[in-house]
Design a protein around this motif. Structure first.
Motif, PDB file in Angstrom:
ATOM      1  N   UNK A  91       2.742   0.184 -15.668  1.00 26.58           N
ATOM      2  CA  UNK A  91       3.864   0.257 -14.743  1.00 26.58           C
ATOM      3  C   UNK A  91       3.983   1.618 -14.065  1.00 26.58           C
ATOM      4  N   UNK A  92       3.123   2.573 -14.433  1.00 27.12           N
ATOM      5  CA  UNK A  92       3.272   3.941 -13.969  1.00 27.12           C
ATOM      6  C   UNK A  92       2.714   4.117 -12.556  1.00 27.12           C
ATOM      7  N   UNK A  93       3.560   4.521 -11.641  1.00 25.13           N
ATOM      8  CA  UNK A  93       3.158   4.940 -10.300  1.00 25.13           C
ATOM      9  C   UNK A  93       3.858   6.255  -9.993  1.00 25.13           C
ATOM     10  N   UNK A  94       3.381   6.981  -8.990  1.00 26.36           N
ATOM     11  CA  UNK A  94       3.948   8.300  -8.725  1.00 26.36           C
ATOM     12  C   UNK A  94       4.124   8.476  -7.216  1.00 26.36           C
ATOM     13  N   UNK A  95       5.096   9.322  -6.799  1.00 27.52           N
ATOM     14  CA  UNK A  95       5.343   9.531  -5.357  1.00 27.52           C
ATOM     15  C   UNK A  95       4.102  10.051  -4.657  1.00 27.52           C
ATOM     16  N   UNK A  96       3.817   9.506  -3.437  1.00 30.13           N
ATOM     17  CA  UNK A  96       2.637   9.900  -2.674  1.00 30.13           C
ATOM     18  C   UNK A  96       1.446   9.005  -2.919  1.00 30.13           C
ATOM     19  N   UNK A  97       1.493   8.203  -3.955  1.00 34.63           N
ATOM     20  CA  UNK A  97       0.388   7.284  -4.261  1.00 34.63           C
ATOM     21  C   UNK A  97       0.354   6.159  -3.225  1.00 34.63           C
ATOM     22  N   UNK A  98      -0.870   5.744  -2.814  1.00 32.97           N
ATOM     23  CA  UNK A  98      -1.045   4.664  -1.840  1.00 32.97           C
ATOM     24  C   UNK A  98      -1.383   3.377  -2.577  1.00 32.97           C
ATOM     25  N   UNK A  99      -0.580   2.332  -2.366  1.00 31.48           N
ATOM     26  CA  UNK A  99      -0.783   1.049  -3.026  1.00 31.48           C
ATOM     27  C   UNK A  99      -1.076  -0.031  -1.988  1.00 31.48           C
ATOM     28  N   UNK A 100      -2.033  -0.917  -2.318  1.00 29.85           N
ATOM     29  CA  UNK A 100      -2.294  -2.084  -1.485  1.00 29.85           C
ATOM     30  C   UNK A 100      -1.274  -3.157  -1.795  1.00 29.85           C
ATOM     31  N   UNK A 101      -0.734  -3.756  -0.761  1.00 27.94           N
ATOM     32  CA  UNK A 101       0.164  -4.881  -0.956  1.00 27.94           C
ATOM     33  C   UNK A 101      -0.458  -6.169  -0.456  1.00 27.94           C
ATOM     34  N   UNK A 102      -1.615  -6.056   0.267  1.00 32.75           N
ATOM     35  CA  UNK A 102      -2.387  -7.226   0.693  1.00 32.75           C
ATOM     36  C   UNK A 102      -3.808  -6.763   0.947  1.00 32.75           C
ATOM     37  N   UNK A 103      -4.750  -7.741   0.999  1.00 30.76           N
ATOM     38  CA  UNK A 103      -6.136  -7.395   1.193  1.00 30.76           C
ATOM     39  C   UNK A 103      -6.962  -7.761  -0.022  1.00 30.76           C
ATOM     40  N   UNK A 104      -8.188  -7.215  -0.049  1.00 27.63           N
ATOM     41  CA  UNK A 104      -9.106  -7.519  -1.144  1.00 27.63           C
ATOM     42  C   UNK A 104      -8.682  -6.790  -2.407  1.00 27.63           C
ATOM     43  N   UNK A 105      -8.873  -7.472  -3.547  1.00 27.66           N
ATOM     44  CA  UNK A 105      -8.536  -6.855  -4.829  1.00 27.66           C
ATOM     45  C   UNK A 105      -9.470  -5.693  -5.109  1.00 27.66           C
ATOM     46  N   UNK A 106      -8.934  -4.649  -5.683  1.00 26.28           N
ATOM     47  CA  UNK A 106      -9.722  -3.450  -5.989  1.00 26.28           C
ATOM     48  C   UNK A 106     -10.219  -3.524  -7.425  1.00 26.28           C
ATOM     49  N   UNK A 107     -11.519  -3.264  -7.552  1.00 25.06           N
ATOM     50  CA  UNK A 107     -12.133  -3.192  -8.888  1.00 25.06           C
ATOM     51  C   UNK A 107     -11.851  -4.462  -9.669  1.00 25.06           C
ATOM     52  N   UNK A 108     -12.293  -5.621  -9.050  1.00 22.82           N
ATOM     53  CA  UNK A 108     -12.037  -6.901  -9.721  1.00 22.82           C
ATOM     54  C   UNK A 108     -12.722  -6.976 -11.059  1.00 22.82           C
ATOM     55  N   UNK A 109     -13.995  -6.514 -11.052  1.00 24.63           N
ATOM     56  CA  UNK A 109     -14.738  -6.547 -12.322  1.00 24.63           C
ATOM     57  C   UNK A 109     -14.041  -5.721 -13.377  1.00 24.63           C
ATOM     58  N   UNK A 110     -13.527  -4.566 -12.907  1.00 29.37           N
ATOM     59  CA  UNK A 110     -12.832  -3.701 -13.860  1.00 29.37           C
ATOM     60  C   UNK A 110     -11.575  -4.393 -14.375  1.00 29.37           C
TER      61      UNK A 110
END
Length: 479
Positions: free
Chosen positions: A154-173
């Motif tokens: 649940x940890x996020x921090x100010x200034x961090x860029x998050x995807x809200x749509x598009x391809x999943x990142x590091x699916x294998x991971x």
């Protein structure tokens, strides 16, 4: 023409062929064969496509995971979980459960559908995954999937860029993380079971140890009680009934035994109760003998006092006769009266000189000791000087006053009632003192044999003590 309802895509193709065949009967045999062959090939193609696109059923075996099934069938974890409505947070499947495995093309199409135009947001101060999901009309799980976050992260921090749509990142991971999460969950459950088992074992061991300790304590208590009940009684013994005011020490002194021997021969508690019958092992003396000795001492004292009074009376009679003789002589021969008076004066002086020692010798130490023992049992009263109650100096003063001897009303004046001597030189009837001279705090009358009689302290009564247990500082021989 008959109505033909096709049951499948293949049947539909054959139905179309049948209509064409019926309508075009004018076609030659070769054209018919070509059309029928074409229709059969189309049917086989559709059947093959239907078979390829059909879902595969898999019955969950022991130790199966969604990750294992995705690797086995070559599809993604998300496609299996989406098709079977599996919780994408817990990834929980149950042994014996039947899962539908999507075909690879379906899974790929599903993944293609999920591929959208990439849209990103920048995390601001106070944002959370939940607040961003609500603002962007998506879910927390999808945000985690798009950004390669763990299922429980649940940890996020100010200034961090998050995807809200598009391809999943590091699916294998993400899949690996899911598998690791499932494995960790299994290990956690196993560890919890082991911990619970260990706790139950420790609790059982503690309960067993406590039971053993209680049993041991009970056994020790029982052994202690048995040991406490067992008393030693010798062949030569007597009994004594405790009266009010007595103590173990006074009873031991009366029978010539020790306090320890009384405890060994009797089951005694913390308090000695009047009316208790005590066993006295190997008594060295009896209270009857002591009473006899006291009576003998009293008799001797009475005889000595009577003898002293008789001597005094005889001396007084002799003095009276001498005076009468002198008066007769003076009347018969007045000229010689002066000479007679001169002769009688030395005689009177000699008589008086003889009388003084007699009066002093009338105080017998044995008589003092015998008289003092008559007051055994009189209670201690602070400042008391009568038989209704004594303190230590009031008791000694009362005893000596009985014999006409004034020794003073408290301990310090009584120090000067005679000659100071050491305790080892004390004789029967002498005074024993405790404390430095001029600052003594206790006094008693010596009875001989290491014993003394005194009014000891509040709560007790006049009784006999032993200098072995309470050593005096010095003694005074009363003049």
């Amino acid at each position: 023409m008959p109505v033909f309802e096709p049951a499948s895509a293949t049947d539909a193709v054959f139905a179309s062929s049948y209509v064409l065949y019926s309508s075009c009967s004018y076609l030659n045999h070769t054209a018919k064969n070509i059309l029928i062959g074409t229709a059969g090939a189309a049917g086989l193609f559709l059947a093959s496509a239907a078979t390829a696109n059909a879902d595969t059923a898999h019955k969950v075996a022991k130790n199966d995971t969604v990750w294992d099934l995705s690797q086995k069938y070559g599809v993604s974890v998300e496609s299996i979980e989406t098709l079977n409505k599996i919780d994408q947070n817990s990834h929980l499947i149950v042994t014996g459960q039947t899962l539908q495995i999507p075909a690879k093309n379906d899974a790929r199409q599903q993944e293609d559908k999920t591929t959208e135009a990439t849209h990103e947001v920048s995390v601001k101060d106070g944002d959370s995954l939940w607040s961003i999901a609500q603002a962007e009309n998506t879910t927390v799980d999808k945000l985690r999937s798009l950004n390669g976050l763990a299922a429980d992260e649940n940890l996020i921090y100010p200034g961090q860029t998050l995807k809200v749509s598009g391809a999943a990142q590091a699916a294998a991971q993400t899949q690996t993380t899911s598998a690791n999460t499932q494995q960790a969950s299994a290990q956690t459950q196993q560890s919890a079971q082991q911990t619970a088992s260990a706790d139950q074992t420790q609790q059982a061991a503690a309960t067993n140890a406590q039971t053993q300790q209680e049993a041991s304590t009970a056994a020790n208590s029982e052994a202690s009680q048995q040991q406490h009940v067992q008393v030693v009684v010798s062949a030569n013994h007597t009994t004594h009934t405790v009266v009010s005011g007595e103590s173990l020490w006074s009873i031991a002194q009366a029978y010539g035994v020790t306090v320890d021997s009384l405890r060994q021969s009797n089951n005694l508690g913390a308090t000695l109760v009047a009316g208790t019958t005590l066993t006295i092992n190997d008594p060295a003396k009896t209270p009857a003998q002591q009473q006899t000795q006291a009576a003998q001492q009293q008799t001797q004292a009475t005889q000595a006092e009577a003898s002293a009074q008789t001597q005094q009376a005889t001396q007084s009679s002799n003095n009276a006769q001498q005076q009468q003789t002198q008066q007769q002589t003076q009347q018969q021969a007045q000229p010689s009266s002066s000479s007679s008076q001169q002769q009688s004066a030395p005689a009177q002086q000699q008589a008086q000189t003889t009388q003084a020692p007699v009066a002093s010798s009338s105080i017998s130490g044995s008589a003092v000791a015998a008289y003092a023992q008559q007051f055994i049992g009189v209670p201690y009263v602070s400042g008391g000087k009568t038989p209704s109650g004594f303190d230590c100096s009031g008791f000694t003063h009362y005893v000596y006053a009985h014999f006409g001897k004034e020794i003073g009303g408290w301990t310090v004046p009584q120090e000067s009632a005679g000659t100071q001597i050491s305790v080892s030189q004390a004789q029967v009837g002498d005074l024993l003192f405790w404390g430095a001279r001029g600052n003594t705090y206790h006094v008693a009358i010596y009875l001989g044999g290491g014993q003394y009689i005194a009014a000891p302290e509040p709560g007790q009564s006049v009784k006999i003590g032993n200098i072995s247990y309470f050593q005096p500082s010095f003694a005074v021989h009363v003049n």
